[in-house]
Each structure stands twice: as C-alpha cells, then as structure tokens.
Scaffold this active site. Structure first.
Site, PDB file in Angstrom:
ATOM      1  N   TYR A   8      95.332 -34.908 135.941  1.00  0.00           N
ATOM      2  CA  TYR A   8      94.708 -33.889 136.801  1.00  0.00           C
ATOM      3  C   TYR A   8      95.337 -32.502 136.568  1.00  0.00           C
ATOM      4  CZ  TYR A   8      93.667 -31.326 141.097  1.00  0.00           C
ATOM      5  OH  TYR A   8      93.293 -30.357 142.000  1.00  0.00           O
ATOM      6  N   SER A  12      90.449 -25.463 139.481  1.00  0.00           N
ATOM      7  CA  SER A  12      89.485 -26.361 140.144  1.00  0.00           C
ATOM      8  C   SER A  12      88.090 -26.315 139.539  1.00  0.00           C
ATOM      9  CB  SER A  12      89.396 -26.029 141.630  1.00  0.00           C
ATOM     10  OG  SER A  12      90.512 -26.532 142.296  1.00  0.00           O
ATOM     11  N   TYR A  58      85.253 -24.730 149.126  1.00  0.00           N
ATOM     12  CA  TYR A  58      86.035 -25.357 150.211  1.00  0.00           C
ATOM     13  C   TYR A  58      85.601 -24.836 151.583  1.00  0.00           C
ATOM     14  CZ  TYR A  58      88.453 -25.925 145.857  1.00  0.00           C
ATOM     15  OH  TYR A  58      88.717 -26.177 144.552  1.00  0.00           O
ATOM     16  N   LYS A 111      86.988 -29.446 138.002  1.00  0.00           N
ATOM     17  CA  LYS A 111      86.485 -30.575 138.812  1.00  0.00           C
ATOM     18  C   LYS A 111      84.986 -30.804 138.588  1.00  0.00           C
ATOM     19  CE  LYS A 111      89.982 -29.630 142.396  1.00  0.00           C
ATOM     20  NZ  LYS A 111      90.211 -28.957 143.691  1.00  0.00           N
ATOM     21  N   VAL A 115      91.943 -21.597 141.606  1.00  0.00           N
ATOM     22  CA  VAL A 115      93.021 -20.701 142.042  1.00  0.00           C
ATOM     23  C   VAL A 115      93.540 -19.789 140.919  1.00  0.00           C
ATOM     24  CG1 VAL A 115      93.911 -21.901 144.089  1.00  0.00           C
ATOM     25  CG2 VAL A 115      94.733 -22.549 141.811  1.00  0.00           C
TER      26      VAL A 115
HETATM   27  O1  DON Z   1      95.387 -28.922 142.498  1.00  0.00           O
HETATM   28  C1  DON Z   1      95.611 -27.734 142.690  1.00  0.00           C
HETATM   29  O2  DON Z   1      96.124 -27.328 143.725  1.00  0.00           O
HETATM   30  C2  DON Z   1      95.204 -26.762 141.604  1.00  0.00           C
HETATM   31  N1  DON Z   1      95.469 -27.312 140.312  1.00  0.00           N
HETATM   32  C3  DON Z   1      93.737 -26.454 141.692  1.00  0.00           C
HETATM   33  C4  DON Z   1      93.328 -25.940 143.058  1.00  0.00           C
HETATM   34  C5  DON Z   1      92.247 -24.943 142.988  1.00  0.00           C
HETATM   35  O3  DON Z   1      91.950 -24.379 141.970  1.00  0.00           O
HETATM   36  C6  DON Z   1      91.600 -24.575 144.278  1.00  0.00           C
HETATM   37  N2  DON Z   1      90.567 -23.574 144.072  1.00  0.00           N
HETATM   38  N3  DON Z   1      90.357 -22.521 144.514  1.00  0.00           N
END
Ligand code: DON
Length: 299
Positions: A186, A59, A234, A62, A252
């Site tokens: 994405y 993320s 978040y 982003k 993540v």
């Molecule tokens: O879209 C997703 O679920 C993952 N590629 C990225 C989510 C993420 O990194 C949330 N952050 N803590």
C-alpha cells in the site's frame, strides 16, 4: 474603521494551505506550486504551470488498485468493503469499530488497505504492486512511470495510523495477509509518481474518452465515477460535489484526478492541502474550470 486593502484572489487561496505534514518527504514540498493538464476527446492535451512535474499520487492510486481488483474478482470485493460515503477523515478508525471491521468505502484508508490485501491474495507483494503500476503505465501509455522509494520509506517510518487500521482489520478477519506485507504494498502504490499530464491521460478510460485503453470497461468506469463522486474527497466529498459537481479523487501529495464523463480527464497538482487533506488550490481550480466550461454533471 480602516478596511484592509483588496487582496488578489490567488493570494487568498494560496495563504491557507500547507503541504502534507505526516509524510516527511512530502512535508518539505513547497505548497504553492501549481500545474494542470486537461486531456480532451480528440487526444489533445491542454496544460498550464507545472503540468510535467512528477507528483506523489498517494490516494489517487486507490482508484487504480480498485480497478485492478474489480477486474480480478468483480463484485465479490463488496463483501469486504462498502460503497457509502464515510463522512469522516481518510485515516479515521472510528467507523471501523462501529461497523465491525468492514470499511465504509474503498477510498478511505481502511477500505483501500482491504483492496490491496485482496490484490495480494496468493502472491508476493512485488507481483501485486507490479499489477497496479502496470495498469497505470498502460493507461497513461508511459513505461517511465515509477515508484519513489524514498516516499514509500518515509511513510513506512511514520504510517502509524495505517498500521493501526491494518491490525484492526486483521482482528475482524478482514485482512487475509500479513499486515506488514499489505502495508508495504500500500505505501509503495501510494508512492507512485506521475505528472498532471500522465494523470490526465490515465483518466481517459475512466472518462470514457475515445481511443482510451479498453482495460477499464465502461460499466467498471461508471462505478469508479460513482465512488469518486460520493467518496473521492472523504469528508469533503459533499462540499466538492456542491462546488465542482464532478467525480474526482484526491491525494495528500496535492494531486487531483477529475473526470468529466465523455468530455475530459483532468490532472491537477498543488501540494497545499485544505482541512480535509485535499489540494486547496486544486479544488479551486477544478471549481472554476467546471463553471467556465459548464462541465458539472448536474448542469
Ligand atoms: O495512507 C495514507 O495516509 C497516504 N498514503 C494516502 C492518504 C491520502 O492521500 C489521502 N488523500 N487526500
């Protein structure tokens, strides 16, 4: 009554966390690893631990996709996505129904999928992806930064919630392109691999440090910082602001990009995650560093 023997603080911090569970390629990464890199105004970098090891930025990407879109269409993006904290998990679908398909902010998954959709407008997924990767390489001054195809494929196999979000957005006409093309782009942007050193370097422009790439203008950086402060973790954003007091974006993969406006850009990695899906030890490290250096923006 017998008291438990004292446990060193690092053991306490370490024992709670496990790596990201829903992306199989990330689930097998040992959660207790740790690295940190701090990029300073004079161009110097202070590092410790696994600072040179590549991590899946997830993320954190982003921030870079949003920077691309702000460069492309500026404030028009805010007609499609909000800029308020969501107070819910990064992959939540709840608010999307209540708010008629307009995601709360560009850092929750639904918002980031809209941002990537905007980047795709009128061109092939390959080109949109090349723009994000190009920005990251330019900011970090390192053309070796690459995308892990195995991590992207791993999330393609298990990314059911993102698939649900993309189709839900489509039902509200807030997704212009084919959902599979948007998701493919994405998943690949999330699978960019960078080390803490490269992340810290890439954050210099957002921190407004001297001689950083001028690609991200100061007004744009100010807005990225505001969003990182309010939405970067978040439903853990309030807790992070309370404890650390700095704008930051998590992923993540256990990565954390922390910005100390005008003073430093910090890349941290520790794959064990807390309940919000953010790096457990990374958050502790950011908190202790911010306090030790008196870096919190609130003094
Ligand atoms: O879209 C997703 O679920 C993952 N590629 C990225 C989510 C993420 O990194 C949330 N952050 N803590």
């Amino acid at each position: 009554m017998r008291l438990a023997p004292p446990v060193p603080i690092l053991d306490v911090i370490r024992c709670y966390a496990s790596s990201c569970s829903y992306i199989p390629e990330l689930a097998v990464i040992a959660p207790q690893q740790f690295g940190i890199a701090i990029s300073l105004p004079d161009g110097g970098t202070v590092t410790a631990g696994d600072a040179a090891k590549p991590l899946s930025i997830q993320s954190i990407s982003k921030v870079f996709s949003l920077a691309c879109v702000l460069g492309r269409i500026g404030d028009q993006i805010w007609t499609r996505v909000g800029r308020e904290p969501s107070g819910s998990r990064f992959d939540s679908i709840q608010l999307l129904e209540i708010e008629h398909g307009r995601p709360r902010n560009p850092f929750i998954n639904a918002g980031a999928i809209v941002v990537t959709d905007e980047l795709l407008a009128g061109r092939a997924p390959r080109e949109a992806l090349a723009e994000i990767l190009g920005l990251v390489r330019t900011l970090a001054e390192d053309d070796d930064i690459h995308i892990s195809e195995s991590v992207a494929q791993s999330e393609t196999m298990t990314g059911h919630r993102n698939r649900a979000l993309a189709h839900y957005l489509k039902s509200y006409n807030n997704l212009l392109n084919n959902p599979e093309h948007v998701l493919g782009t994405y998943f690949h942007q999330c699978a960019i691999e960078m080390s803490c050193i490269q992340l810290a370097k890439a954050g210099r422009a957002i921190a407004g440090l001297p001689d950083a790439s001028a690609i991200i203008s100061l007004p744009k950086a100010r807005r990225l910082n505001a969003l990182m402060m309010l939405c970067g973790q978040y439903d853990g954003s309030g807790e992070f602001a309370f404890r650390v007091g700095l704008p930051a974006k998590s992923g993540v993969g256990g990565g954390l990009l922390v910005i100390v406006p005008g003073r430093a850009s910090i890349g941290i990695w520790s794959p064990g995650l807390n309940v919000f899906g953010n790096s457990h030890m990374g958050t502790h490290a950011a908190e202790r560093l911010a306090h030790a250096m008196n870096w919190a923006v609130f003094g």
